[in-house]
Motif scaffolding. Structure first.
Motif, PDB file in Angstrom:
ATOM      1  N   LYS A 222      49.580  36.038  39.858  1.00 30.61           N
ATOM      2  CA  LYS A 222      50.202  37.021  38.965  1.00 30.61           C
ATOM      3  C   LYS A 222      49.907  38.458  39.398  1.00 30.61           C
ATOM      4  O   LYS A 222      50.355  39.400  38.762  1.00 30.61           O
ATOM      5  CB  LYS A 222      49.762  36.784  37.525  1.00 30.61           C
ATOM      6  CG  LYS A 222      50.294  35.482  36.972  1.00 30.61           C
ATOM      7  CD  LYS A 222      49.979  35.313  35.522  1.00 30.61           C
ATOM      8  CE  LYS A 222      50.447  33.969  35.039  1.00 30.61           C
ATOM      9  NZ  LYS A 222      51.761  33.977  34.483  1.00 30.61           N
ATOM     10  N   GLY A 223      49.151  38.620  40.481  1.00 32.60           N
ATOM     11  CA  GLY A 223      48.858  39.953  40.989  1.00 32.60           C
ATOM     12  C   GLY A 223      47.842  40.716  40.166  1.00 32.60           C
ATOM     13  O   GLY A 223      47.742  41.930  40.246  1.00 32.60           O
ATOM     14  N   ARG A 224      47.061  40.010  39.397  1.00 33.32           N
ATOM     15  CA  ARG A 224      46.031  40.653  38.563  1.00 33.32           C
ATOM     16  C   ARG A 224      44.717  40.834  39.300  1.00 33.32           C
ATOM     17  O   ARG A 224      43.842  41.560  38.856  1.00 33.32           O
ATOM     18  CB  ARG A 224      45.788  39.821  37.305  1.00 33.32           C
ATOM     19  CG  ARG A 224      46.978  39.787  36.391  1.00 33.32           C
ATOM     20  CD  ARG A 224      46.659  39.060  35.113  1.00 33.32           C
ATOM     21  NE  ARG A 224      47.857  38.892  34.333  1.00 33.32           N
ATOM     22  CZ  ARG A 224      48.163  37.816  33.645  1.00 33.32           C
ATOM     23  NH1 ARG A 224      47.321  36.798  33.635  1.00 33.32           N
ATOM     24  NH2 ARG A 224      49.277  37.743  32.979  1.00 33.32           N
ATOM     25  N   GLN A 225      44.590  40.147  40.427  1.00 33.08           N
ATOM     26  CA  GLN A 225      43.358  40.217  41.219  1.00 33.08           C
ATOM     27  C   GLN A 225      43.738  40.106  42.692  1.00 33.08           C
ATOM     28  O   GLN A 225      44.618  39.329  43.057  1.00 33.08           O
ATOM     29  CB  GLN A 225      42.440  39.058  40.833  1.00 33.08           C
ATOM     30  CG  GLN A 225      41.130  39.020  41.573  1.00 33.08           C
ATOM     31  CD  GLN A 225      40.234  37.909  41.031  1.00 33.08           C
ATOM     32  OE1 GLN A 225      40.374  37.452  39.909  1.00 33.08           O
ATOM     33  NE2 GLN A 225      39.304  37.473  41.851  1.00 33.08           N
TER      34      GLN A 225
ATOM     35  N   THR B 110      41.697  29.511  36.942  1.00 31.35           N
ATOM     36  CA  THR B 110      42.005  30.865  36.460  1.00 31.35           C
ATOM     37  C   THR B 110      42.076  31.869  37.614  1.00 31.35           C
ATOM     38  O   THR B 110      42.841  32.823  37.546  1.00 31.35           O
ATOM     39  CB  THR B 110      40.968  31.348  35.427  1.00 31.35           C
ATOM     40  OG1 THR B 110      39.662  31.249  35.996  1.00 31.35           O
ATOM     41  CG2 THR B 110      41.036  30.532  34.151  1.00 31.35           C
ATOM     42  N   TYR B 111      41.300  31.654  38.665  1.00 31.17           N
ATOM     43  CA  TYR B 111      41.364  32.544  39.828  1.00 31.17           C
ATOM     44  C   TYR B 111      42.746  32.479  40.470  1.00 31.17           C
ATOM     45  O   TYR B 111      43.326  33.501  40.813  1.00 31.17           O
ATOM     46  CB  TYR B 111      40.311  32.200  40.875  1.00 31.17           C
ATOM     47  CG  TYR B 111      38.886  32.562  40.529  1.00 31.17           C
ATOM     48  CD1 TYR B 111      38.590  33.336  39.409  1.00 31.17           C
ATOM     49  CD2 TYR B 111      37.839  32.122  41.310  1.00 31.17           C
ATOM     50  CE1 TYR B 111      37.286  33.654  39.101  1.00 31.17           C
ATOM     51  CE2 TYR B 111      36.524  32.435  41.008  1.00 31.17           C
ATOM     52  CZ  TYR B 111      36.259  33.203  39.897  1.00 31.17           C
ATOM     53  OH  TYR B 111      34.967  33.523  39.607  1.00 31.17           O
TER      54      TYR B 111
ATOM     55  N   THR C 261      45.552  31.653  39.145  1.00 28.43           N
ATOM     56  CA  THR C 261      46.522  32.299  38.256  1.00 28.43           C
ATOM     57  C   THR C 261      46.446  33.813  38.397  1.00 28.43           C
ATOM     58  O   THR C 261      47.482  34.482  38.463  1.00 28.43           O
ATOM     59  CB  THR C 261      46.274  31.874  36.797  1.00 28.43           C
ATOM     60  OG1 THR C 261      46.413  30.445  36.723  1.00 28.43           O
ATOM     61  CG2 THR C 261      47.256  32.524  35.844  1.00 28.43           C
ATOM     62  N   ARG C 262      45.256  34.351  38.473  1.00 27.24           N
ATOM     63  CA  ARG C 262      45.105  35.805  38.637  1.00 27.24           C
ATOM     64  C   ARG C 262      45.673  36.274  39.972  1.00 27.24           C
ATOM     65  O   ARG C 262      46.325  37.312  40.043  1.00 27.24           O
ATOM     66  CB  ARG C 262      43.634  36.198  38.546  1.00 27.24           C
ATOM     67  CG  ARG C 262      43.066  36.112  37.165  1.00 27.24           C
ATOM     68  CD  ARG C 262      41.619  36.553  37.159  1.00 27.24           C
ATOM     69  NE  ARG C 262      40.939  35.968  36.030  1.00 27.24           N
ATOM     70  CZ  ARG C 262      39.667  35.639  36.003  1.00 27.24           C
ATOM     71  NH1 ARG C 262      38.900  35.854  37.074  1.00 27.24           N
ATOM     72  NH2 ARG C 262      39.126  35.113  34.949  1.00 27.24           N
ATOM     73  N   TYR C 263      45.412  35.523  41.044  1.00 26.81           N
ATOM     74  CA  TYR C 263      45.961  35.882  42.353  1.00 26.81           C
ATOM     75  C   TYR C 263      47.487  35.869  42.311  1.00 26.81           C
ATOM     76  O   TYR C 263      48.152  36.804  42.743  1.00 26.81           O
ATOM     77  CB  TYR C 263      45.505  34.902  43.443  1.00 26.81           C
ATOM     78  CG  TYR C 263      44.046  34.885  43.783  1.00 26.81           C
ATOM     79  CD1 TYR C 263      43.268  36.042  43.766  1.00 26.81           C
ATOM     80  CD2 TYR C 263      43.427  33.703  44.164  1.00 26.81           C
ATOM     81  CE1 TYR C 263      41.933  36.013  44.102  1.00 26.81           C
ATOM     82  CE2 TYR C 263      42.087  33.668  44.508  1.00 26.81           C
ATOM     83  CZ  TYR C 263      41.339  34.823  44.474  1.00 26.81           C
ATOM     84  OH  TYR C 263      40.013  34.789  44.819  1.00 26.81           O
TER      85      TYR C 263
ATOM     86  N   GLY D 163      50.934  38.235  45.350  1.00 27.67           N
ATOM     87  CA  GLY D 163      51.071  37.190  44.328  1.00 27.67           C
ATOM     88  C   GLY D 163      52.416  36.488  44.389  1.00 27.67           C
ATOM     89  O   GLY D 163      52.491  35.261  44.239  1.00 27.67           O
TER      90      GLY D 163
ATOM     91  N   ASP E 226      48.827  43.816  45.214  1.00 28.78           N
ATOM     92  CA  ASP E 226      48.430  42.527  44.647  1.00 28.78           C
ATOM     93  C   ASP E 226      49.636  41.776  44.090  1.00 28.78           C
ATOM     94  O   ASP E 226      49.719  40.550  44.205  1.00 28.78           O
ATOM     95  CB  ASP E 226      47.378  42.719  43.550  1.00 28.78           C
ATOM     96  CG  ASP E 226      46.041  43.201  44.090  1.00 28.78           C
ATOM     97  OD1 ASP E 226      45.804  43.076  45.315  1.00 28.78           O
ATOM     98  OD2 ASP E 226      45.236  43.708  43.292  1.00 28.78           O
ATOM     99  N   GLU E 227      50.578  42.501  43.515  1.00 26.76           N
ATOM    100  CA  GLU E 227      51.771  41.876  42.945  1.00 26.76           C
ATOM    101  C   GLU E 227      52.633  41.249  44.040  1.00 26.76           C
ATOM    102  O   GLU E 227      53.140  40.138  43.887  1.00 26.76           O
ATOM    103  CB  GLU E 227      52.603  42.890  42.148  1.00 26.76           C
ATOM    104  CG  GLU E 227      51.910  43.412  40.912  1.00 26.76           C
ATOM    105  CD  GLU E 227      50.893  44.522  41.186  1.00 26.76           C
ATOM    106  OE1 GLU E 227      50.890  45.106  42.295  1.00 26.76           O
ATOM    107  OE2 GLU E 227      50.074  44.787  40.286  1.00 26.76           O
TER     108      GLU E 227
END
Length: 102
Positions: A56-59, A49-50, A52-54, A23, A19-20
C-alpha cells in the motif's frame, strides 16, 4: 555545500521510486504469481502486516525483503525499486505488465 543524492535524480526516476510506486509493482508481482497478500508474506517469511504496508506504499521496502523477492521470484532490483522491467524474464514481464495495466 553538499547535495542529497535524490536531488540529482531525474523526476521520472524519483517518481518511480516512491513507496506508492514500489507498492503498485509489488501488488502486480503478487497478483502475477497468483498469491494472496497473506500467501506472499508467508512465502517471504515476514509478518503479514508488513507486506500490506509495503504493497500500500505506507512503508518503504526493506533491503532484505527486496533481496528475497529477487531470489524467489526472479525479478530484478531495477524493477522493484525503479520500475525498469527491461531485464525481467519474458514470462514474468508479461504477467506483471498485464497486472500493472489493469
Amino acid at each position: 555545500m553538499s547535495l542529497k543524492p535524490e536531488s540529482l535524480l531525474p523526476k521520472s526516476v524519483a517518481d518511480a521510486m516512491t513507496d506508492e510506486a514500489v507498492g503498485r509493482r509489488l501488488k502486480a508481482l503478487r497478483e502475477a504469481m497468483d498469491l494472496s497478500p497473506s500467501e506472499m508474506a508467508d512465502t517471504l517469511g515476514i509478518e503479514r502486516t508488513y507486506w500490506t504496508r509495503y504493497e500500500k506504499g505506507r512503508q518503504g521496502l526493506s533491503d532484505s525483503v527486496a533481496a528475497l523477492l529477487v531470489l524467489r521470484f526472479s525479478v530484478t532490483l531495477d524493477f522493484l525499486i525503479m520500475g525498469d522491467d527491461s531485464k525481467l524474464p519474458v514470462s514474468i514481464f508479461e504477467k506483471i505488465r498485464s497486472k500493472l495495466s489493469e
